[in-house]
Design a protein around this motif. Structure first.
Motif, mmCIF file in Angstrom:
data_model
loop_
_atom_site.group_PDB
_atom_site.id
_atom_site.type_symbol
_atom_site.label_atom_id
_atom_site.label_comp_id
_atom_site.label_asym_id
_atom_site.label_seq_id
_atom_site.Cartn_x
_atom_site.Cartn_y
_atom_site.Cartn_z
ATOM 1 N N LYS A 1 -1.389 -2.549 -4.349
ATOM 2 C CA LYS A 1 -0.961 -3.353 -5.489
ATOM 3 C C LYS A 1 -0.754 -4.801 -5.063
ATOM 4 O O LYS A 1 -0.313 -5.076 -3.943
ATOM 5 C CB LYS A 1 0.340 -2.792 -6.093
ATOM 6 N N LEU A 2 -1.059 -5.709 -5.968
ATOM 7 C CA LEU A 2 -0.840 -7.141 -5.767
ATOM 8 C C LEU A 2 0.163 -7.629 -6.809
ATOM 9 O O LEU A 2 0.019 -7.330 -7.997
ATOM 10 C CB LEU A 2 -2.153 -7.918 -5.898
ATOM 11 N N ALA B 1 -2.504 -6.523 -10.148
ATOM 12 C CA ALA B 1 -3.587 -5.534 -10.110
ATOM 13 C C ALA B 1 -3.156 -4.342 -9.275
ATOM 14 O O ALA B 1 -2.348 -4.453 -8.362
ATOM 15 C CB ALA B 1 -4.852 -6.151 -9.502
ATOM 16 N N SER B 2 -3.716 -3.187 -9.628
ATOM 17 C CA SER B 2 -3.498 -1.961 -8.866
ATOM 18 C C SER B 2 -4.871 -1.389 -8.538
ATOM 19 O O SER B 2 -5.630 -1.024 -9.435
ATOM 20 C CB SER B 2 -2.679 -0.958 -9.690
ATOM 21 N N PHE B 3 -5.202 -1.343 -7.253
ATOM 22 C CA PHE B 3 -6.531 -0.944 -6.820
ATOM 23 C C PHE B 3 -6.517 0.469 -6.245
ATOM 24 O O PHE B 3 -5.641 0.828 -5.461
ATOM 25 C CB PHE B 3 -7.063 -1.896 -5.751
ATOM 26 N N ASP B 4 -7.495 1.262 -6.627
ATOM 27 C CA ASP B 4 -7.664 2.597 -6.063
ATOM 28 C C ASP B 4 -8.237 2.498 -4.657
ATOM 29 O O ASP B 4 -9.363 2.031 -4.471
ATOM 30 C CB ASP B 4 -8.619 3.435 -6.933
ATOM 31 N N SER C 1 0.856 -1.192 0.000
ATOM 32 C CA SER C 1 0.000 0.000 0.000
ATOM 33 C C SER C 1 0.886 1.233 0.000
ATOM 34 O O SER C 1 2.014 1.206 0.498
ATOM 35 C CB SER C 1 -0.924 0.014 1.224
ATOM 36 N N SER C 2 0.364 2.331 -0.560
ATOM 37 C CA SER C 2 1.201 3.508 -0.752
ATOM 38 C C SER C 2 0.381 4.786 -0.673
ATOM 39 O O SER C 2 -0.846 4.789 -0.827
ATOM 40 C CB SER C 2 1.892 3.427 -2.116
ATOM 41 N N TYR C 3 1.100 5.893 -0.444
ATOM 42 C CA TYR C 3 0.471 7.211 -0.471
ATOM 43 C C TYR C 3 0.056 7.624 -1.879
ATOM 44 O O TYR C 3 -0.524 8.696 -2.055
ATOM 45 C CB TYR C 3 1.418 8.257 0.112
#
Length: 377
Positions: A283-284, A294-297, A276-278
């Motif tokens: 992301k997985l 995948a990159s989730f909002d 997780s990031s700022y």
């Protein structure tokens, strides 16, 4: 060790991670009575080994247990503490619950309900060994200790390299419990220090320092191969590296975010890595191949964990005091299984080469096998 190949066709399309369950109950909290600001995040979450329950700790001075079958708090198990909770962990065998606060380290035996205090003082980080026998704890004064969970006795430590490095912020035991990695922050000298110790000999194996750009912590994960560490130890805090634990030299390709990374989580078999990031994403990745699945909002994500069966992802945010439980999409799990099947086996007399193109659109993940060849050695 992980492959040094680059991510294979990883798409940057973002999608929404829809919770199947939201756990609510924790309240707002302050760092001190004089602090005018109220904070809205949960400090720590951890699955029970059967995946049916979860425990959480918060600065609101409560430890709460949750039944994930009906999505409700087990209110009779709630514990109200004198101080804010920094970390909570559950042993893999489900026998022990360990909680660390600003003042003490406690261990509870689940079956008997017996609670013991292992250490007093400002605890900053904890870890439980893979075999559920040892507990590692770190304190703000820069020392780490290793305890026997069954007897409560100190078995190794204290580990402390220098008085110039007082703030121990993260630590982790290797899967065989022979090594201890820890990150310390020197406010005086303005640098972060990553160290690896030999537990039995109580000797420093290797260390690496970088300039301190903030008081941020660096999550530490050990791979199942014992000799490598996964962390974000670098100047800009945007890149995840795998390091050889004997040399602290980078191994393989890195994992990249655009802004500071906050949290990391491995699946129990170290096949799946979550970050997780700022940059407002979770992301997985498949760890060995470095593929971005995948990159989730997610707005302001904080803590995240992967369930014991690797089918769920739970996370908290800086925006509220809720815990979000999400199913990892089935097509992602299928992709991970395919990637595992395509890994070359040392027992085979050939080598398998493949390339996978991942295309992420919304919550759908499509994959196309470009080449698949078996080369006889």
């Amino acid at each position: 060790m992980a492959s040094s190949s680059k991510q294979l066709g990883a798409a940057e399309n973002k999608s929404i991670l829809t919770p199947v369950m939201t756990l609510e109950g924790h309240g707002l909290w302050k760092y001190s009575l004089q602090d005018p600001e109220e904070y809205k995040h949960i400090s720590c979450i951890s699955y029970f080994s059967d995946g049916k329950q979860m425990i959480s700790g918060s600065g609101d001075k409560t430890i709460r247990q949750w039944d994930l079958r009906d999505g409700k708090e087990i209110e009779e198990a709630r514990e109200v503490c004198e101080h804010g909770i920094v970390s909570v962990r559950i042993s893999r065998d489900g026998r022990w619950v360990v909680t660390a606060s600003n003042e003490e380290l406690k261990v509870s035996e689940v079956q008997t309900g017996i609670v013991r205090t292992f250490h007093t003082g400002r605890i900053t980080c904890i870890d439980i060994s893979a075999d559920s026998t040892l507990l590692a704890s770190g304190s703000y004064n820069g020392t780490a200790r290793i305890w026997n969970l069954h007897t409560g006795k100190l078995v190794s430590g204290p580990f402390k390299f220098s008085d110039d490095i007082p703030g121990l912020r993260e630590l982790g035991l290797s899967k065989d419990s022979r090594k201890l990695a820890m990150v310390q922050i020197s406010d005086r000298a303005h640098f972060h220090c990553l160290q690896v110790w030999d537990v039995q000999a109580q000797k420093l194996v290797v260390q690496k320092s970088i300039p301190s750009i903030s008081e941020s912590t660096f999550p530490i994960l050990w791979t199942t191969k014992h000799e490598t560490i996964v962390t974000i130890f670098q100047d800009d805090l945007t890149t995840i590296h795998e390091f050889d634990a004997s040399t602290l030299k980078a191994v393989g390709a890195p994992f990249q975010h655009t802004y500071r990374i906050i949290s990391l989580a491995f699946s129990s078999d170290c096949v799946l890595l979550a970050s997780s990031s700022y940059d407002n994403t979770i992301k997985l990745w498949t760890f060995e191949s470095r593929q971005l699945l995948a990159s989730f909002d997610v707005e302001f994500p904080r803590t995240l964990v992967i369930s014991p069966d690797s089918c769920q992802l739970a996370y908290t945010t800086f925006c509220d005091t809720k815990i979000y439980i999400c199913n990892i999409p089935a097509n992602i799990l299928t992709t991970i299984e395919l990637a595992e099947e395509l890994q070359p086996s040392p027992s085979k007399s050939g080598r398998l080469s493949h390339s996978v193109l991942l295309d992420v659109r919304g919550s759908a993940l499509s994959f196309i096998f470009i080449t698949l060849s078996f080369i006889t050695v």
